[in-house]
Design an enzyme around this catalytic site. Structure first.
Site, mmCIF file in Angstrom:
data_model
loop_
_atom_site.group_PDB
_atom_site.id
_atom_site.type_symbol
_atom_site.label_atom_id
_atom_site.label_comp_id
_atom_site.label_asym_id
_atom_site.label_seq_id
_atom_site.Cartn_x
_atom_site.Cartn_y
_atom_site.Cartn_z
ATOM 1 N N PRO A 29 32.234 92.776 11.895
ATOM 2 C CA PRO A 29 33.415 92.603 11.035
ATOM 3 C C PRO A 29 33.989 91.203 11.194
ATOM 4 C CG PRO A 29 33.924 93.975 12.946
ATOM 5 C CD PRO A 29 32.451 93.765 12.959
ATOM 6 N N MET A 30 34.180 90.509 10.077
ATOM 7 C CA MET A 30 34.730 89.141 10.132
ATOM 8 C C MET A 30 35.699 88.910 8.987
ATOM 9 S SD MET A 30 31.558 86.651 11.172
ATOM 10 C CE MET A 30 30.350 87.463 10.108
ATOM 11 N N THR A 31 36.889 88.499 9.325
ATOM 12 C CA THR A 31 37.894 88.132 8.327
ATOM 13 C C THR A 31 37.395 86.948 7.511
ATOM 14 O OG1 THR A 31 39.746 88.936 9.622
ATOM 15 C CG2 THR A 31 40.229 87.175 8.072
ATOM 16 N N GLN A 104 36.128 98.647 8.126
ATOM 17 C CA GLN A 104 36.920 98.574 9.343
ATOM 18 C C GLN A 104 38.413 98.739 9.037
ATOM 19 O OE1 GLN A 104 37.916 95.100 11.698
ATOM 20 N NE2 GLN A 104 36.816 95.956 13.434
ATOM 21 N N HIS A 180 39.558 99.889 14.230
ATOM 22 C CA HIS A 180 39.696 98.643 14.999
ATOM 23 C C HIS A 180 40.742 98.845 16.094
ATOM 24 C CE1 HIS A 180 39.592 94.564 16.103
ATOM 25 N NE2 HIS A 180 39.866 93.967 14.960
ATOM 26 N N TYR A 185 45.235 94.071 18.297
ATOM 27 C CA TYR A 185 45.944 94.612 17.147
ATOM 28 C C TYR A 185 46.621 95.927 17.547
ATOM 29 C CZ TYR A 185 43.740 90.740 14.922
ATOM 30 O OH TYR A 185 43.359 89.457 14.622
ATOM 31 N N GLY A 301 28.676 86.865 20.762
ATOM 32 C CA GLY A 301 27.917 85.774 21.355
ATOM 33 C C GLY A 301 26.435 86.062 21.526
ATOM 34 N N GLY A 322 28.061 88.199 14.421
ATOM 35 C CA GLY A 322 29.103 87.624 13.584
ATOM 36 C C GLY A 322 28.734 86.266 13.041
ATOM 37 N N ARG A 323 29.132 85.218 13.753
ATOM 38 C CA ARG A 323 29.056 83.852 13.202
ATOM 39 C C ARG A 323 27.697 83.473 12.619
ATOM 40 N NH1 ARG A 323 33.422 81.103 17.445
ATOM 41 N NH2 ARG A 323 34.997 82.640 16.896
#
Ligand code: PHB
Length: 371
Positions: A29-31, A104, A180, A185, A301, A322-323
């Site tokens: 999940p990535m904003t 999510q 989440h 959060y 990572g 992710g990235r």
């Protein structure tokens, strides 16, 4: 009953609580902040997720369950019928490519700002402010504010918001939802002693700090069935000013209790790439394997070799990436075929608010001999 298969390859199919996924990779999940001020999924967002549908599982960006849960600019919501309907184009686009997709569910709690709430304070477990850099609001970057501790009597309403969001997600065609409870959060704010100093039945003891998450899980499981519900935890993280001295006790308790719900998976941010609170030795996948027998998803990572190893040695059933997925929409194919990876995207492109392809949907798939 242990559901995990400990002898498999990253590129083999997996039975995720009855849902067949084609490989063990998940889009983390990535904003991406492309939903506009109206917080609606749109064709560009559908294209972005469809481009990444060869991941065994696509997990959407964090999506707010209520207006109270909003805290970031142009992130999507799922608390009105219009929002729910807008997500349908996304699930259809991913399913058309043979993919699987979970939404999510998010409430930012104290990570928000009064500008998102017509001047009302953001809410949390206790009136403890984030010590940190600040929050991006409609008027620019602002200091974090002291949140208002939610009244005991308000918490049933918070749970009901998660349940309504899950109902809308189901109606929109999602294969499941991920709750989440990581990264500081709202649910993490209740779970951790650093941010929860309540004296009611939602605070003081680890049992009580877990109560809000438990009620949310039970409510959402009633909508989707446990095998279509996941929970994300960040035992080692410091993001949003988190990290509690009793983190090991807290997250051990949470994982043990979550065992009872037959979840699709437990998503553990075991890696330290998102920041480490340094409150003790980090918790590992092996720590969680010892107490949670359902599917485990690793995150944070991981590169190709680390992901292969984690699945091979049985530490994880799936790995969320992710990235690298931002600039490699076909990451699953690239990793399986040992094709080169495109370089990581520029961080300045991650949260651009304009609804444009540049830096979002314009990363090409690999072509031998190309570029
Ligand atoms: C973010 O928008 O920066 C963000 C959202 C959700 C996370 C972490 C970061 O879990």
């Amino acid at each position: 009953m242990p559901q995990s298969d400990h002898s498999s390859s990253l590129f083999s199919a997996f039975d995720l609580g009855g849902l067949k996924v084609n490989n063990r990779l998940a889009l983390a999940p990535m904003t991406r902040s492309k939903a506009g001020p109206e917080r609606l999924a749109n064709p560009l967002i559908a294209e972005y997720y469809a481009q990444r549908a060869s991941a065994g599982l696509v997990i959407t960006e964090a999506t707010t369950v209520s207006a109270q849960g909003n805290g970031y600019l142009n992130t999507p919501g799922i608390y009105t019928d219009e929002m729910g309907d807008a997500w349908r184009q996304v699930t259809e686009a991913v399913h058309a490519k043979g993919g699987r997709i979970f939404l999510q569910l998010w409430h930012t709690g104290r990570a928000s700002h009064s500008e998102f709430h017509d001047g009302a304070q953001p809410v949390s477990a206790s009136a403890i402010r984030i010590e940190g850099d600040g929050v991006h609001t409609p008027s620019g970057k602002q200091d974090y504010e002291v949140p208002r501790a939610l009244e005991t009597g308000e918490l049933k309403g918070v749970v009901a918001d998660y349940v309504s969001a899950a109902e809308r997600a189901k109606a929109a065609g999602f294969d499941g939802v991920e709750i989440h409870a990581a990264n500081g959060y709202l649910l993490d704010q209740f779970l951790q002693s650093k941010t929860n100093q309540r004296t009611d039945e939602y605070g003081s003891s680890v049992e009580n700090r877990f109560r809000l998450l438990r009620e949310v899980v039970e409510g959402v499981v009633a909508v989707f069935g446990g095998n279509r519900v996941a929970v994300r935890l960040a035992p080692n993280g410091m993001f949003n000013d988190m990290g509690s001295p009793d983190f090991r006790e807290t997250f051990t308790y949470a994982a043990k209790e979550l065992e009872a719900y037959g979840l699709a998976y437990l998503h553990v941010m075991d890696g330290l790439a998102f920041g480490f609170h340094e409150q003790g030795e980090p918790m590992t996948l092996e720590d969680f394997r010892a107490i949670f027998t359902g599917p485990l998803m690793a995150n944070c990572g991981y590169d190709r070799q680390m992901s292969i190893d984690a699945v091979q040695r049985g530490a994880a059933d799936m790995v969320a990436i992710g990235r690298p997925y931002i600039s490699n929409p076909d990451l699953a194919e690239r990793w399986e075929n040992s094709w080169p990876e495109a370089p990581l995207s520029e961080p300045t492109s991650w949260y651009t608010l304009e609804q444009v392809a540049a830096g979002f949907t314009d990363y090409p798939v690999y072509e031998a001999g190309g570029k």
